[in-house]
Enzyme design. Structure first.
Site, PDB file in Angstrom:
ATOM      1  N   GLN A 158       0.621  -1.122   0.014  1.00  0.00           N
ATOM      2  CA  GLN A 158       0.168   0.137  -0.056  1.00  0.00           C
ATOM      3  C   GLN A 158       0.884   1.201  -0.056  1.00  0.00           C
ATOM      4  OE1 GLN A 158      -3.334  -0.508   3.235  1.00  0.00           O
ATOM      5  NE2 GLN A 158      -1.769  -2.254   3.490  1.00  0.00           N
ATOM      6  N   ASN A 159       2.132   1.119   0.256  1.00  0.00           N
ATOM      7  CA  ASN A 159       3.220   2.185   0.255  1.00  0.00           C
ATOM      8  C   ASN A 159       3.393   2.982  -1.239  1.00  0.00           C
ATOM      9  OD1 ASN A 159       2.983   1.504   2.817  1.00  0.00           O
ATOM     10  ND2 ASN A 159       4.949   0.468   3.022  1.00  0.00           N
TER      11      ASN A 159
ATOM     12  N   CYS B 215       1.127  13.228 -16.640  1.00  0.00           N
ATOM     13  CA  CYS B 215       0.404  14.610 -17.246  1.00  0.00           C
ATOM     14  C   CYS B 215      -0.973  14.067 -16.979  1.00  0.00           C
ATOM     15  CB  CYS B 215       0.979  14.898 -18.248  1.00  0.00           C
ATOM     16  SG  CYS B 215      -0.020  16.067 -19.487  1.00  0.00           S
TER      17      CYS B 215
ATOM     18  N   CYS C 209       2.763  19.246 -23.689  1.00  0.00           N
ATOM     19  CA  CYS C 209       1.493  19.773 -23.624  1.00  0.00           C
ATOM     20  C   CYS C 209       1.204  20.762 -22.563  1.00  0.00           C
ATOM     21  CB  CYS C 209       0.262  18.662 -23.750  1.00  0.00           C
ATOM     22  SG  CYS C 209      -0.102  18.165 -21.962  1.00  0.00           S
TER      23      CYS C 209
ATOM     24  N   HIS D  66      -1.311   1.397  -4.421  1.00  0.00           N
ATOM     25  CA  HIS D  66      -1.818   2.831  -4.388  1.00  0.00           C
ATOM     26  C   HIS D  66      -0.703   3.833  -5.364  1.00  0.00           C
ATOM     27  CE1 HIS D  66      -3.698   2.100  -0.324  1.00  0.00           C
ATOM     28  NE2 HIS D  66      -4.545   2.018  -1.171  1.00  0.00           N
TER      29      HIS D  66
ATOM     30  N   CYS E 254      -2.136  14.505 -21.125  1.00  0.00           N
ATOM     31  CA  CYS E 254      -1.634  13.572 -22.282  1.00  0.00           C
ATOM     32  C   CYS E 254      -1.223  12.379 -21.659  1.00  0.00           C
ATOM     33  CB  CYS E 254      -0.578  14.327 -23.178  1.00  0.00           C
ATOM     34  SG  CYS E 254       1.074  14.483 -22.606  1.00  0.00           S
TER      35      CYS E 254
END
Ligand code: NAD
Ligand code: ZN
Length: 247
Positions: free
Chosen positions: A102-103, A128, A152, A120, A131
């Site tokens: 979960q780290n 981004c 972008c 996670h 894009c």
């Protein structure tokens, strides 16, 4: 350390055909990264609202000020500890097949683990929003925030999940598949409170896995599904296990 519980846990790991680690924030505490919950948790110091996805989308700069401070200026210094390293060595020796974590701190990989399902995400990548180009966080100048995409000019977001976001694929499906197939689960430093990750060890138990748990104190799992509880620090208990397994 050699207690009957360490011997029993090591024996199960040796006999297991598919042994899976399942880690939470507790495994990284001894690397200097505090957990979110509990008396020393980050949420006693910070309001977690800056990690809500809607807040981030509407206030990227304000959110990034906190993100930079916590995850990049501070997390960035952390090194894998003896628990991450023992788990990596156990995988190299063929005793552990995968780690579900979960780290978001990348410390399992730095500690030598190769098959890591990041439930996670990972803070060392930025994505981004427009894009979907992926960047190494280390290559991005966080002197200017929010950081923007070279291609972008979209806003970059850390590639870990914020509150309100879905669990990334394929980590999600691969993790749930391990619950079906593993015969031993080693839970290390997790309260078992964060859903849906918290549901994975109980599913593994239902499917017949033997549950070893390492934590400094009982968790949601301890009295419900744990078969062997190794109470103590992750570094001490994982080192003891590795020694019994000759790795
Ligand atoms: P948590 O913060 O809810 O609980 C941490 C658990 O670790 C507790 O049960 C505590 O008793 C135990 N613990 C503390 N120190 C320990 C030690 N030295 N050895 C063994 N156990 C120890 O952790 P969680 O259940 O993983 O949930 C928190 C969520 O926050 C996770 O989903 C994770 O994504 C995120 N988080 C990640 C990091 C990180 O990447 N290192 C840090 C904080 C929070
Ligand atoms: Zn872009």
């Amino acid at each position: 350390m050699s207690t009957p519980n360490i011997v029993k846990a090591a024996d199960r790991i040796k006999k297991g055909k598919r042994v899976v680690g399942f880690s939470g924030a507790g495994i990284s505490v001894e690397s200097g990264i505090p957990p979110f919950r509990g008396s020393n948790g980050l949420w006693n110091k910070y309001d977690p609202g800056f990690l809500e996805i809607d807040y981030f989308l509407n206030h990227p700069r304000e959110s990034w000020i906190r993100i930079k401070e916590i995850f990049y200026d501070f997390f960035g210094q952390a090194q894998p500890n003896a628990a991450h390293i023992a788990l990596g060595a156990m995988e190299r020796a063929g005793l552990v097949q995968a780690v579900i974590t979960q780290n978001i701190d990348n410390l399992h990989q730095q500690g030598g683990s190769q098959t890591v399902y990041e439930f996670h995400g990972n803070y060392q990548r930025l994505i981004c929003l427009d894009c979907h180009m992926s960047y190494e966080a280390a290559a991005i100048d966080l002197g200017k925030i929010p950081p923007l995409c070279d291609r972008c000019s979209g806003v970059l977001k850390p590639d870990f999940i914020f509150f309100g976001e879905a669990i990334p694929e394929p980590a999600r499906s691969l993790s749930f598949a391990e619950a079906d197939h593993a015969d031993v689960f080693i839970i290390i430093g997790s309260t078992g409170e964060v859903m849906p990750a918290a549901s994975i060890p109980p599913l593994a138990k239902q499917a017949g896995a033997f549950i070893i748990e390492i934590n400094i104190e009982p968790s949601n799992y301890t009295h419900r599904i744990t078969d062997v509880f190794l109470q103590g620090r992750a570094t001490v208990m994982m080192h003891a296990l590795a020694r019994h397994l000759n790795v």
